[in-house]
Design a protein around this motif. Structure first.
Motif, PDB file in Angstrom:
ATOM      1  N   LEU A   1       0.746  -1.539  -0.073  1.00 20.49           N
ATOM      2  CA  LEU A   1       0.077   0.111  -0.531  1.00 20.49           C
ATOM      3  C   LEU A   1       0.855   1.071  -0.208  1.00 20.49           C
ATOM      4  N   ASP A   2       1.029   2.040  -0.712  1.00 18.16           N
ATOM      5  CA  ASP A   2       1.499   3.361  -1.595  1.00 18.16           C
ATOM      6  C   ASP A   2       0.817   4.512  -1.535  1.00 18.16           C
ATOM      7  N   ARG A   3       0.691   5.482  -0.902  1.00 13.56           N
ATOM      8  CA  ARG A   3       0.108   6.510  -0.778  1.00 13.56           C
ATOM      9  C   ARG A   3       1.154   7.516  -2.040  1.00 13.56           C
ATOM     10  N   LEU A   4       0.322   7.337  -3.259  1.00 11.88           N
ATOM     11  CA  LEU A   4       1.572   8.152  -4.287  1.00 11.88           C
ATOM     12  C   LEU A   4       1.060   9.323  -3.901  1.00 11.88           C
ATOM     13  N   LYS A   5      -0.472   9.702  -3.531  1.00 11.40           N
ATOM     14  CA  LYS A   5      -0.597  11.562  -3.367  1.00 11.40           C
ATOM     15  C   LYS A   5      -1.836  12.049  -2.720  1.00 11.40           C
ATOM     16  N   PHE A   6      -0.731  12.714  -1.317  1.00 12.84           N
ATOM     17  CA  PHE A   6      -1.454  13.476  -0.674  1.00 12.84           C
ATOM     18  C   PHE A   6      -2.986  14.693  -0.559  1.00 12.84           C
ATOM     19  N   PRO A   7      -4.295  14.367   0.065  1.00 11.13           N
ATOM     20  CA  PRO A   7      -4.414  15.540  -1.073  1.00 11.13           C
ATOM     21  C   PRO A   7      -3.662  17.169  -0.410  1.00 11.13           C
TER      22      PRO A   7
ATOM     23  N   LEU B   1     -10.289   3.219   7.017  1.00 11.20           N
ATOM     24  CA  LEU B   1     -10.626   4.447   6.896  1.00 11.20           C
ATOM     25  C   LEU B   1      -8.953   4.640   6.402  1.00 11.20           C
ATOM     26  N   LEU B   2      -8.516   5.319   5.910  1.00 14.59           N
ATOM     27  CA  LEU B   2      -7.106   6.176   5.409  1.00 14.59           C
ATOM     28  C   LEU B   2      -7.288   7.571   6.327  1.00 14.59           C
ATOM     29  N   ALA B   3      -7.622   8.003   6.219  1.00 14.87           N
ATOM     30  CA  ALA B   3      -7.540   9.475   6.713  1.00 14.87           C
ATOM     31  C   ALA B   3      -9.116  10.381   6.794  1.00 14.87           C
ATOM     32  N   SER B   4      -9.141  11.255   8.214  1.00 16.51           N
ATOM     33  CA  SER B   4     -10.256  11.912   8.199  1.00 16.51           C
ATOM     34  C   SER B   4     -10.198  13.559   8.299  1.00 16.51           C
ATOM     35  N   HIS B   5     -10.140  14.262   7.828  1.00 17.93           N
ATOM     36  CA  HIS B   5      -9.874  15.875   8.132  1.00 17.93           C
ATOM     37  C   HIS B   5     -10.977  16.630   8.412  1.00 17.93           C
ATOM     38  N   ALA B   6     -10.630  18.105   9.215  1.00 20.51           N
ATOM     39  CA  ALA B   6     -11.760  18.707   9.418  1.00 20.51           C
ATOM     40  C   ALA B   6     -10.768  19.723   8.863  1.00 20.51           C
ATOM     41  N   LEU B   7     -11.389  20.719   7.420  1.00 19.43           N
ATOM     42  CA  LEU B   7     -11.136  21.290   6.384  1.00 19.43           C
ATOM     43  C   LEU B   7     -12.037  22.657   6.846  1.00 19.43           C
ATOM     44  N   PHE B   8     -10.914  24.275   6.538  1.00 24.88           N
ATOM     45  CA  PHE B   8     -12.267  25.472   6.753  1.00 24.88           C
ATOM     46  C   PHE B   8     -11.678  26.425   5.854  1.00 24.88           C
TER      47      PHE B   8
ATOM     48  N   ASP C   1      -9.312  17.608  -3.427  1.00 17.26           N
ATOM     49  CA  ASP C   1      -8.816  17.490  -4.172  1.00 17.26           C
ATOM     50  C   ASP C   1      -8.724  15.432  -4.113  1.00 17.26           C
ATOM     51  N   GLU C   2      -7.777  14.694  -5.004  1.00 17.74           N
ATOM     52  CA  GLU C   2      -7.862  13.531  -5.129  1.00 17.74           C
ATOM     53  C   GLU C   2      -6.726  12.785  -4.246  1.00 17.74           C
ATOM     54  N   TYR C   3      -7.218  11.528  -3.719  1.00 18.55           N
ATOM     55  CA  TYR C   3      -6.193  10.994  -2.434  1.00 18.55           C
ATOM     56  C   TYR C   3      -5.906   9.932  -3.282  1.00 18.55           C
ATOM     57  N   LYS C   4      -4.340   9.752  -4.316  1.00 21.26           N
ATOM     58  CA  LYS C   4      -3.904   8.707  -4.642  1.00 21.26           C
ATOM     59  C   LYS C   4      -3.049   7.145  -4.795  1.00 21.26           C
ATOM     60  N   ILE C   5      -3.836   6.515  -4.572  1.00 21.29           N
ATOM     61  CA  ILE C   5      -2.696   5.276  -3.975  1.00 21.29           C
ATOM     62  C   ILE C   5      -2.533   3.417  -4.557  1.00 21.29           C
ATOM     63  N   LYS C   6      -0.909   3.564  -4.782  1.00 25.14           N
ATOM     64  CA  LYS C   6      -0.864   2.578  -5.575  1.00 25.14           C
ATOM     65  C   LYS C   6      -0.559   1.355  -4.602  1.00 25.14           C
TER      66      LYS C   6
ATOM     67  N   GLU D   1      14.263  15.471  -3.235  1.00 27.07           N
ATOM     68  CA  GLU D   1      13.906  15.699  -3.924  1.00 27.07           C
ATOM     69  C   GLU D   1      13.963  17.172  -5.050  1.00 27.07           C
ATOM     70  N   GLY D   2      15.101  18.045  -4.406  1.00 22.09           N
ATOM     71  CA  GLY D   2      16.023  18.371  -5.293  1.00 22.09           C
ATOM     72  C   GLY D   2      15.510  20.184  -4.880  1.00 22.09           C
ATOM     73  N   GLY D   3      14.420  20.457  -3.927  1.00 20.43           N
ATOM     74  CA  GLY D   3      13.438  21.489  -4.139  1.00 20.43           C
ATOM     75  C   GLY D   3      12.058  21.591  -4.415  1.00 20.43           C
ATOM     76  N   ALA D   4      11.944  20.728  -4.559  1.00 20.55           N
ATOM     77  CA  ALA D   4      10.663  20.016  -5.659  1.00 20.55           C
ATOM     78  C   ALA D   4       9.347  21.100  -4.210  1.00 20.55           C
ATOM     79  N   SER D   5       8.630  21.830  -4.679  1.00 21.77           N
ATOM     80  CA  SER D   5       7.299  22.223  -3.894  1.00 21.77           C
ATOM     81  C   SER D   5       6.137  20.971  -4.472  1.00 21.77           C
ATOM     82  N   GLN D   6       6.172  19.568  -3.717  1.00 20.19           N
ATOM     83  CA  GLN D   6       5.570  18.601  -3.992  1.00 20.19           C
ATOM     84  C   GLN D   6       4.762  18.826  -2.110  1.00 20.19           C
ATOM     85  N   GLU D   7       3.320  18.101  -2.127  1.00 17.53           N
ATOM     86  CA  GLU D   7       3.102  18.607  -0.858  1.00 17.53           C
ATOM     87  C   GLU D   7       3.723  17.670   0.586  1.00 17.53           C
ATOM     88  N   ILE D   8       3.636  19.239   1.308  1.00 19.52           N
ATOM     89  CA  ILE D   8       4.439  19.154   2.061  1.00 19.52           C
ATOM     90  C   ILE D   8       4.518  17.899   3.289  1.00 19.52           C
ATOM     91  N   GLU D   9       3.055  16.867   3.159  1.00 17.09           N
ATOM     92  CA  GLU D   9       3.575  15.994   4.213  1.00 17.09           C
ATOM     93  C   GLU D   9       3.938  14.474   3.469  1.00 17.09           C
TER      94      GLU D   9
END
Length: 654
Positions: free
Chosen positions: A245-251, A283-290, A300-305, A580-588
């Motif tokens: 189970l590999d979390r490729l992309k967090f929202p 369950l993968l994750a649960s967030h409270a968003l404001f 946006d998408e939550y991507k899993i491989k 990652e050479g400073g690439a602006s990916q998701e901080i997580e």
């Protein structure tokens, strides 16, 4: 320890861990140790491992005192999710069992000698087992199979789960057959499938029963006010066996203030029937968003491989594993602006249902000694965005310092508490006035006001306390006027005489020096622009160069610039550390790629500081509160510099 020693130690740990996980365990058990002369009992020889081994049939020992009545074999496979250096991985547990039904020939205490089992060419021997045989029948009851050392025993639970799935499918098949034969009307009020989920405004569920797995997203609201809470959950559904189970992309969740309710480190599957099909769900994750501004926001998408074994069409066996990549659906959220009509002057951006209280530790305080006033906001919503309203302090009461702490809880409630240090500068009774704060209730769509009670502070004499600046202003002395300096211009020059230094301009060697300096300056500029002969700057040097822009923005009180520059610095440092050479990916994502020791020591502090500067960069001005105050900005920048310095010192070769 040298680098070679470290490498050998690390290699030995890996080798030990490999064999510790791969080595099979062989054990013999009986279903009961006390039997009657006319009873039978079963000896089970179990081979449990995490790998697929070549297992030969056991060699049966000399059965002195027993008759072998029957024998059989069984195989079971189960999985559990465990943490590894490469992330969360599914560990497969395999059990092969050989069952021998025996009957005693005589009474007394008899011994079942050791069985020999050859696994991958290596001989394993079980321990002898003592069985007590009495003259009466049914002397004992079958015992539960013991768990193998070092392993969970998921096989019994798996058998029960398989039976429940079979029963659910059987009931569904019977219902469909009855409908086709006309025995049951289609509009009969059958119980709906229990999904185990609360009512939601948006929920994506699997529709194709042949999918290897499916990422579901559940959102409780799709139309909210600015700053109102949206709760989102991500689930994974599967009908196969997941091996990785590999979390490729967090929202990324841009446009939202995010609070983590739960991010599951160890996935636990439960059973759920969706549209008559049995799935395993976790369950993968649960967030409270404001949402931080009105308009359109997107979850946006939550991507899993994952590598999954699916059931074969015939035979009911799991086939060859294949890798699949799945993403959750994107969800649009309509964000309504807060009403401008009827908005109170003391509204500071709080959206939710909150209560506010104020208190002091002691209502009697010595003069010129600090007093702690605490103001606490607590309720349903995001209290972190609340700012302390302006306080009309009475004469003789001086505000010294303010700090705050806040926390968001998993049930959707939060609090923010301000501690204000005030110093009374004169004796007598002083009244800390009531605080009036207006907030917005998204359920009613209206503003409301909460007011604290005034606090009377009795200030007493304290001759040992230092004299404050305010008390010195009331000593009645008239300050001495400063001496007046008369402004007078110098006398004008009536005659001009050339300076003796002017003759130097006519000397040729001077021009040679001037032209030489100009040429040297051009060479220096070229070296700076093109990097001739320059060594590659270290990460520490690059960061210090960026700090100059932050300090410049601090001097101008440009909070947006401070937020953007510090956010970029975090991206640059984490990108370099993560490779990652400073690439602006998701901080997580970048935090997940950091070395585990750095993530453990600094991960929480990095995420907290990053969130502050990201808020300063993009959040509406009215939601920033004290974050844009010069003293608060400077304090946050210093904290961020400290953690960044610790990370760089840990990874940069000196």
């Amino acid at each position: 320890m040298t680098k070679t020693g470290n490498f050998l130690f690390f290699l030995s740990v890996l080798i030990f861990g490999f064999f510790a996980h791969a080595a099979p365990t062989v054990q013999a058990t009986v279903d009961r140790n006390e039997i009657g002369l006319t009873d039978t009992f079963t000896v089970t020889v179990s081979v449990v491992s995490t790998e697929d081994h070549d297992i030969a049939e056991p060699r049966i020992p000399d059965l002195d005192g027993f008759d072998l009545l029957n024998s059989s074999q069984s195989t079971a496979v189960a999985q559990k999710l465990v943490g590894t250096p490469q992330g969360m991985q599914f560990q497969t547990q395999r059990r092969k069992e050989f069952h021998y039904t025996m009957g005693p020939k005589r009474t007394g205490q008899l011994s079942v000698d050791a069985f020999e089992v050859v696994v991958d060419g290596k001989v394993h021997r079980t321990k002898p087992i003592l069985v007590t045989v009495s003259g009466q029948g049914s002397a004992g009851r079958p015992q539960k199979r013991p768990t193998q050392p070092g392993f969970d025993d998921p096989f019994e639970a798996m058998d029960q789960a398989d039976e429940e799935i079979f029963n659910q499918l059987l009931r569904q098949r019977q219902r469909l057959l009855q409908q086709q034969m006309g025995q049951v009307p289609d509009d009969m009020n059958w119980p709906s499938a229990n999904t185990g989920l609360p009512e939601a405004a948006f929920r994506s569920l699997p529709t194709n029963p042949n999918e290897a797995f499916f990422i579901s997203v559940e959102v409780d609201k799709t139309e909210v006010y600015e700053g109102e809470q949206v709760t989102v959950n991500w689930y994974i559904y599967t009908r196969g066996q997941m091996e990785t189970l590999d979390r490729l992309k967090f929202p990324s969740l841009k446009g939202f203030w995010k609070e983590i309710i739960e991010e599951v480190p160890s996935i636990q599957f439960t059973e759920e029937v969706v549209n008559g099909v049995a799935w395993k769900k976790a369950l993968l994750a649960s967030h409270a968003l404001f949402p931080i501004k009105p308009g359109r926001a997107v979850i946006d998408e939550y991507k899993i491989k994952s590598r999954v074994r699916t059931l074969a069409q015939f035979g009911g066996f799991y086939g060859k594993p294949y890798e699949y990549t799945k993403s959750s659906a994107r969800v649009d959220i309509k964000v309504k602006p807060l009403p401008t009509e009827g908005r109170p002057q003391d509204f500071t951006g709080a959206v939710g249902q909150f209560e506010v209280h104020s208190s002091v530790e002691n209502q009697t305080a010595p003069v010129n000694q600090p007093v702690s006033l605490k103001v606490r906001f607590e309720g349903a919503g995001n209290a972190k965005v609340i700012d302390l309203p302006a306080i009309a302090w009475p004469t003789g009461l001086e505000q010294y310092d303010t700090k705050s702490e806040s926390k968001f809880f998993k049930n959707g409630r939060s609090y923010k508490e301000f501690e204000v240090l005030v110093i009374p500068r004169q004796e007598g009774d002083m009244v800390i006035p009531a605080l009036s704060v207006s907030m917005f209730d998204p359920q009613s769509g209206k503003y409301y006001t909460r007011t604290t009670q005034p606090i009377t502070l009795k200030v007493v004499n304290n001759p040992n306390a230092p004299v404050g600046s305010s008390s010195r202003l009331a000593d009645g002395k008239t300050p001495t006027k400063p001496a007046v300096v008369e402004n007078k211009l110098p006398d004008p020059v009536m005659n001009w005489e050339p300076s003796t230094e002017a003759s130097v301009l006519y000397r040729p060697w001077l021009w040679a020096i001037v032209y030489g300096a100009m040429g040297l300056g051009l060479l220096v500029k070229a070296q700076r622009d093109f990097g001739w002969g320059r060594r590659r700057r270290t990460l520490k040097e690059l960061v210090h160069k960026r700090y100059k822009q932050v300090d410049s923005a601090l001097g101008k009180n440009d909070y947006r610039k401070v937020g953007v520059e510090m956010t970029n610095i975090f991206y640059m440092v984490l990108g370099e550390v993560a490779g990652e050479g400073g690439a602006s990916q998701e901080i997580e994502r970048l935090l997940g790629l950091m070395p585990p020791s750095l993530r453990r020591d600094h991960g929480d502090e990095i995420a907290k500081n990053f969130e502050i500067f990201q808020t300063m960069s993009f959040a509406p001005e009215e939601m920033l509160g004290s974050l844009k105050d010069p003293s608060t900005m400077k304090s946050n920048v210093e904290k961020a510099k400290k953690v960044i310095s610790s990370v760089i010192s840990a990874v940069e070769v000196k």
